[in-house]
Design a protein around this motif. Structure first.
Motif, PDB file in Angstrom:
ATOM      1  N   VAL A  78      14.993  -4.053  29.195  1.00  0.00           N
ATOM      2  CA  VAL A  78      15.007  -2.594  29.259  1.00  0.00           C
ATOM      3  C   VAL A  78      15.809  -2.064  28.078  1.00  0.00           C
ATOM      4  O   VAL A  78      16.993  -2.406  27.919  1.00  0.00           O
ATOM      5  CB  VAL A  78      15.631  -2.108  30.578  1.00  0.00           C
ATOM      6  CG1 VAL A  78      15.680  -0.580  30.610  1.00  0.00           C
ATOM      7  CG2 VAL A  78      14.851  -2.644  31.775  1.00  0.00           C
ATOM      8  N   THR A  99      17.464   0.997  26.775  1.00  0.00           N
ATOM      9  CA  THR A  99      17.898   2.207  27.472  1.00  0.00           C
ATOM     10  C   THR A  99      17.816   3.469  26.627  1.00  0.00           C
ATOM     11  O   THR A  99      17.672   4.567  27.172  1.00  0.00           O
ATOM     12  CB  THR A  99      19.339   2.030  27.975  1.00  0.00           C
ATOM     13  OG1 THR A  99      20.186   1.660  26.871  1.00  0.00           O
ATOM     14  CG2 THR A  99      19.397   0.937  29.027  1.00  0.00           C
ATOM     15  N   ASP A 100      17.900   3.347  25.302  1.00  0.00           N
ATOM     16  CA  ASP A 100      17.872   4.553  24.473  1.00  0.00           C
ATOM     17  C   ASP A 100      16.455   4.996  24.137  1.00  0.00           C
ATOM     18  O   ASP A 100      16.186   6.182  23.989  1.00  0.00           O
ATOM     19  CB  ASP A 100      18.690   4.350  23.190  1.00  0.00           C
ATOM     20  CG  ASP A 100      18.301   3.099  22.428  1.00  0.00           C
ATOM     21  OD1 ASP A 100      17.571   2.249  22.982  1.00  0.00           O
ATOM     22  OD2 ASP A 100      18.738   2.959  21.267  1.00  0.00           O
ATOM     23  N   THR A 101      15.522   4.046  24.043  1.00  0.00           N
ATOM     24  CA  THR A 101      14.137   4.401  23.713  1.00  0.00           C
ATOM     25  C   THR A 101      13.244   4.445  24.950  1.00  0.00           C
ATOM     26  O   THR A 101      12.057   4.763  24.839  1.00  0.00           O
ATOM     27  CB  THR A 101      13.549   3.391  22.714  1.00  0.00           C
ATOM     28  OG1 THR A 101      13.544   2.079  23.299  1.00  0.00           O
ATOM     29  CG2 THR A 101      14.356   3.381  21.415  1.00  0.00           C
ATOM     30  N   GLN A 102      13.819   4.088  26.097  1.00  0.00           N
ATOM     31  CA  GLN A 102      13.074   4.085  27.365  1.00  0.00           C
ATOM     32  C   GLN A 102      11.918   3.086  27.354  1.00  0.00           C
ATOM     33  O   GLN A 102      10.942   3.252  28.100  1.00  0.00           O
ATOM     34  CB  GLN A 102      12.549   5.497  27.696  1.00  0.00           C
ATOM     35  CG  GLN A 102      13.614   6.574  27.702  1.00  0.00           C
ATOM     36  CD  GLN A 102      14.762   6.271  28.647  1.00  0.00           C
ATOM     37  OE1 GLN A 102      14.537   5.975  29.817  1.00  0.00           O
ATOM     38  NE2 GLN A 102      15.993   6.326  28.141  1.00  0.00           N
ATOM     39  N   GLU A 103      12.010   2.059  26.542  1.00  0.00           N
ATOM     40  CA  GLU A 103      10.990   1.007  26.541  1.00  0.00           C
ATOM     41  C   GLU A 103      11.347  -0.036  27.596  1.00  0.00           C
ATOM     42  O   GLU A 103      12.516  -0.400  27.753  1.00  0.00           O
ATOM     43  CB  GLU A 103      10.905   0.324  25.174  1.00  0.00           C
ATOM     44  CG  GLU A 103      10.419   1.213  24.050  1.00  0.00           C
ATOM     45  CD  GLU A 103      10.459   0.487  22.708  1.00  0.00           C
ATOM     46  OE1 GLU A 103       9.446  -0.147  22.346  1.00  0.00           O
ATOM     47  OE2 GLU A 103      11.509   0.547  22.032  1.00  0.00           O
ATOM     48  N   GLN A 104      10.333  -0.537  28.271  1.00  0.00           N
ATOM     49  CA  GLN A 104      10.527  -1.560  29.291  1.00  0.00           C
ATOM     50  C   GLN A 104       9.481  -2.657  29.107  1.00  0.00           C
ATOM     51  O   GLN A 104       8.295  -2.371  28.920  1.00  0.00           O
ATOM     52  CB  GLN A 104      10.403  -0.954  30.696  1.00  0.00           C
ATOM     53  CG  GLN A 104      11.454   0.103  31.015  1.00  0.00           C
ATOM     54  CD  GLN A 104      11.274   0.692  32.391  1.00  0.00           C
ATOM     55  OE1 GLN A 104      10.165   0.756  32.917  1.00  0.00           O
ATOM     56  NE2 GLN A 104      12.369   1.128  32.997  1.00  0.00           N
ATOM     57  N   LYS A 125       4.250  -4.585  28.264  1.00  0.00           N
ATOM     58  CA  LYS A 125       5.013  -3.354  28.388  1.00  0.00           C
ATOM     59  C   LYS A 125       4.740  -2.756  29.756  1.00  0.00           C
ATOM     60  O   LYS A 125       3.572  -2.640  30.162  1.00  0.00           O
ATOM     61  CB  LYS A 125       4.623  -2.383  27.279  1.00  0.00           C
ATOM     62  CG  LYS A 125       5.583  -1.230  27.077  1.00  0.00           C
ATOM     63  CD  LYS A 125       5.267  -0.474  25.790  1.00  0.00           C
ATOM     64  CE  LYS A 125       6.336   0.563  25.486  1.00  0.00           C
ATOM     65  NZ  LYS A 125       6.074   1.262  24.196  1.00  0.00           N
ATOM     66  N   SER A 135       6.766  -1.425  33.811  1.00  0.00           N
ATOM     67  CA  SER A 135       7.925  -1.339  34.699  1.00  0.00           C
ATOM     68  C   SER A 135       8.507  -2.715  34.974  1.00  0.00           C
ATOM     69  O   SER A 135       7.780  -3.718  34.996  1.00  0.00           O
ATOM     70  CB  SER A 135       7.521  -0.686  36.021  1.00  0.00           C
ATOM     71  OG  SER A 135       7.020   0.620  35.795  1.00  0.00           O
ATOM     72  N   SER A 141      19.534  -5.133  30.116  1.00  0.00           N
ATOM     73  CA  SER A 141      19.453  -3.733  29.694  1.00  0.00           C
ATOM     74  C   SER A 141      20.400  -3.522  28.521  1.00  0.00           C
ATOM     75  O   SER A 141      21.582  -3.887  28.591  1.00  0.00           O
ATOM     76  CB  SER A 141      19.840  -2.802  30.845  1.00  0.00           C
ATOM     77  OG  SER A 141      18.993  -2.979  31.958  1.00  0.00           O
ATOM     78  N   THR A 195      20.718  -1.071  24.476  1.00  0.00           N
ATOM     79  CA  THR A 195      20.092  -0.116  23.563  1.00  0.00           C
ATOM     80  C   THR A 195      19.304  -0.865  22.508  1.00  0.00           C
ATOM     81  O   THR A 195      19.605  -2.022  22.175  1.00  0.00           O
ATOM     82  CB  THR A 195      21.148   0.758  22.878  1.00  0.00           C
ATOM     83  OG1 THR A 195      21.995  -0.070  22.086  1.00  0.00           O
ATOM     84  CG2 THR A 195      21.970   1.527  23.887  1.00  0.00           C
ATOM     85  N   ARG A 196      18.304  -0.191  21.978  1.00  0.00           N
ATOM     86  CA  ARG A 196      17.507  -0.828  20.933  1.00  0.00           C
ATOM     87  C   ARG A 196      18.353  -1.080  19.688  1.00  0.00           C
ATOM     88  O   ARG A 196      18.135  -2.060  18.965  1.00  0.00           O
ATOM     89  CB  ARG A 196      16.299   0.045  20.575  1.00  0.00           C
ATOM     90  CG  ARG A 196      15.270  -0.697  19.721  1.00  0.00           C
ATOM     91  CD  ARG A 196      14.053   0.164  19.431  1.00  0.00           C
ATOM     92  NE  ARG A 196      13.004  -0.626  18.800  1.00  0.00           N
ATOM     93  CZ  ARG A 196      12.987  -0.970  17.523  1.00  0.00           C
ATOM     94  NH1 ARG A 196      13.980  -0.584  16.725  1.00  0.00           N
ATOM     95  NH2 ARG A 196      12.006  -1.689  17.026  1.00  0.00           N
TER      96      ARG A 196
END
Length: 664
Positions: free
Chosen positions: A578, A580-585, A599, A601, A611, A613-614
């Motif tokens: 996850v 968290t800053d780009t909301q990619e999962q 890609k 959920s 989890s 940040t990118r």
């Protein structure tokens, strides 16, 4: 890539080490190799005679190219380009030895070409068009618009591009950058983008950033996937660790040397998709041409009709180009390349000025037509004659030894093999159509080099092989000497007599080579036989600005390609990632010793969820993330089984960027 600690679990670490990221242009180790054992040989009588014979067969005294290379000279830089920590990235005086007659240890045709590329400085091409040559391996072209400079190709690194632009502004005026054109997706043509303009400036001032369709994909894809291997091999191609001397690096074929500084990229906001696409930038009318799949999978050329100027990007250079670089790449289409050059001829009209992003310009419509015609026919001849002999059953080596360009082509110095080489290009055409297998069943499943070498030595003995190689060396039969000695060294890398004789053999082959790339490869091989591989691999921190703009999927593809399958048999880990800053999962899972990702959920049945940040992810990949960025960061957390997460990342290989090439 060096392993970067990511998390501590009961005193144990797992690492993110699969992504050996290196730019295609050849970013190898960032420090000079030290402690070369032995010393470089002098040129043998065979080499001296071969070089003298070549000089007789070519018009190496024709002054026209030197007049072109010096025309419009404004100013020359001196001193050095340095990184922020004081590391010397470029020394403008290091090739001063090229003045005067060619040394015995350099092919005279290559020496002349190296002298042309040593014409360094700021040059006026025509009113409103300038080039900065020799600040890096490529040229930076500046076109004056109504309000500022339109920059074409911002060199390899932030340091070289900012230095070059500042140098130009001292002589041409302190004008802003009002347009950026990146002709193709090789790093020496985009890596310094952030040295001429920032992303914030592009956004706030709505500056056009022009590239061809597929640019971002091609600029980032293979560099991430096979960057470690390609970067290591590129050190041979560009002679990065060789001394700049008559017995070392004299040129790269396309320019002097690469500036290994900070690499960045800017995504284009104007995409060229058509074979002819007009566009006005800061009051200057361009006609762009999308020419993918030849020199680069994503490339453009352009003309400025009002100035009667055509820019051939890198589909045209003052050298035969590569259909397959010796560092490795996707094979290029020689037939398509020749068709693009025919299109250029058809569109040339009353053009009076040719420039490109390497080497010197040409003035005069007839001279330009002749140059493009010869380049067109070099690629078409190479293609057609290779195909003809393929269809007659000849193998790549046989074809390479048979094909020669006709004199009507080979006499043109601007199309000789200083960067590419006819013998190598022949093999590339063969591979393009038929692959690496030559059709002989003996070559379907040959032994690997070390095992083959051991078997040969069991049969004939190392002493006898070295003795035979010495006889071949003394006769000037260097190809046979190299073949024999390679078997000896692969069988026993501790055989110092064989290694030293092989080093001397490679030196002689390098001294005769017309291609700068071949010379650099031979001489680097000789250096490593004496001193071993470079002590340090690539410093991936120089790629941070670029990696921040690379799609996450590229990293995950490279991670999957780094899975140690033999250790992953029977494993079924599933990990949620996850950002968290780009909301990619993403969900990552191992199945049948293959690492997959999708890609979507997070999976409820995952072993663990990571989890972060990118930006931290990218810093980890670049090798610049410290303890505070990872273990101590509030932006990184693990839920689920930390032990399973450790085990999962333990299955990802950590390739070494300094692996041996001439020994095993």
């Amino acid at each position: 890539m060096a392993s970067v600690p990511l998390w501590s679990a009961r005193g144990r670490f797992f690492t993110w080490g699969a992504l050996g990221v290196t730019l295609v242009l050849g970013l190898g180790a960032c420090s000079r190799q030290g402690g070369v054992g032995g010393s470089a040989s002098d040129a043998s009588p065979t080499v001296v005679q071969a070089n003298a014979d070549m000089a007789k067969g070519l018009n190496l005294t024709d002054p026209q190219d030197f007049e072109d290379a010096k025309r419009g000279f404004i100013a020359k830089p001196s001193g050095q380009i340095k990184s922020s920590d004081g590391t010397v990235l470029k020394d403008f005086d290091v090739y001063a030895f090229l003045e005067g007659a060619p040394a015995d240890t350099v092919n005279p045709s290559l020496w002349r070409h190296a002298q042309l590329n040593a014409q360094v400085g700021l040059f006026k091409v025509t009113d409103g068009v300038y080039q900065l040559r020799g600040f890096d391996i490529a040229n930076m072209t500046l076109i004056e618009g109504k309000t500022g400079f339109i920059v074409v190709d911002p060199l390899s690194s932030k340091e070289s591009s900012s230095y070059a632009l500042e140098f130009a502004r001292k002589h041409l005026g302190n004008k802003p950058v009002t347009g950026l054109v990146m002709t193709h997706a090789h790093a020496d043509h985009f890596g310094g983008a952030l040295g001429v303009i920032t992303g914030e400036e592009v956004q706030s001032r709505k500056v056009p950033v022009v590239a061809s369709y597929g640019f971002m994909e091609e600029a980032t894809s293979e560099n991430i996937m096979v960057g470690t291997a390609m970067g290591r091999r590129s050190m041979y191609q560009f002679g990065k660790d060789l001394p700049r001397s008559p017995k070392g690096n004299v040129d790269t074929g396309l320019g002097k040397d690469v500036v290994y500084g900070q690499i960045g990229i800017l995504p284009p906001n104007w995409i060229i998709v058509k074979s002819q696409q007009p566009m006005q930038i800061d009051g200057v009318d361009f006609v762009f041409h999308n020419v993918p799949g030849a020199e680069c999978p994503a490339e453009l050329t352009f003309s400025i009709p009002a100035k009667k100027l055509y820019n051939g990007a890198e589909n045209l250079a003052q050298t035969m180009h590569n259909l397959l670089p010796i560092r490795g790449a996707k094979v290029r289409d020689a037939l398509l390349w020749s068709k693009y050059l025919q299109n250029a001829l058809d569109d040339l009209g009353d053009t009076e000025i040719y420039i490109a992003q390497h080497n010197q310009p040409i003035w005069g419509n007839q001279r330009i037509r002749e140059f493009i015609t010869v380049q067109r026919d070099v690629y078409k001849y190479t293609h057609d004659q290779t195909v003809r002999l393929m269809n007659n059953g000849l193998t790549p080596r046989e074809i390479a030894d048979r094909i020669q360009l006709p004199e009507s082509l080979s006499k043109h110095l601007g199309a000789r093999g200083y960067y590419g080489d006819l013998r190598h290009n022949v093999k590339a055409v063969y591979q393009f159509y038929l692959g690496f297998y030559d059709g002989n069943p003996a070559n379907l499943n040959p032994l690997p080099p070390t095992e083959s070498g051991k078997r040969y030595m069991e049969l004939i003995g190392a002493d006898k092989a070295v003795s035979a190689a010495q006889t071949a060396f003394d006769k000037g039969d260097f190809r046979w000497a190299a073949e024999l000695l390679n078997h000896v060294v692969m069988a026993d890398s501790g055989n110092n007599a064989a290694k030293e004789l092989l080093a001397k053999t490679y030196e002689q082959m390098g001294y005769m080579a017309e291609a700068a790339t071949w010379r650099n490869a031979y001489l680097t091989g000789a250096q490593e036989l004496r001193a071993g591989p470079p002590k340090k691999g690539v410093d991936k921190s120089i790629l941070l600005d670029m990696l921040l703009r690379v799609p996450t999927e590229r990293f995950l593809e490279a991670m999957a390609a780094g899975l140690k399958a033999e250790d992953a048999v029977g494993k079924d880990f599933k990990i949620n990632l996850v950002l968290t800053d780009t909301q990619e999962q993403y969900v990552l899972w191992i199945e049948n010793a293959v690492l997959h990702f999708r890609k979507g959920s997070p999976a409820a049945d995952a072993n663990a969820t990571l989890s972060l940040t990118r930006s931290i992810l990218v810093k980890m990949i670049a090798g610049v993330a410290g303890v505070k960025d990872t273990i101590m960061s509030d932006d990184l957390k693990v839920t689920g089984s930390k032990i399973d997460l450790v085990r999962f990342f333990g299955l990802i290989d950590k390739p070494q960027a300094n692996f041996p090439i001439v020994t095993r």
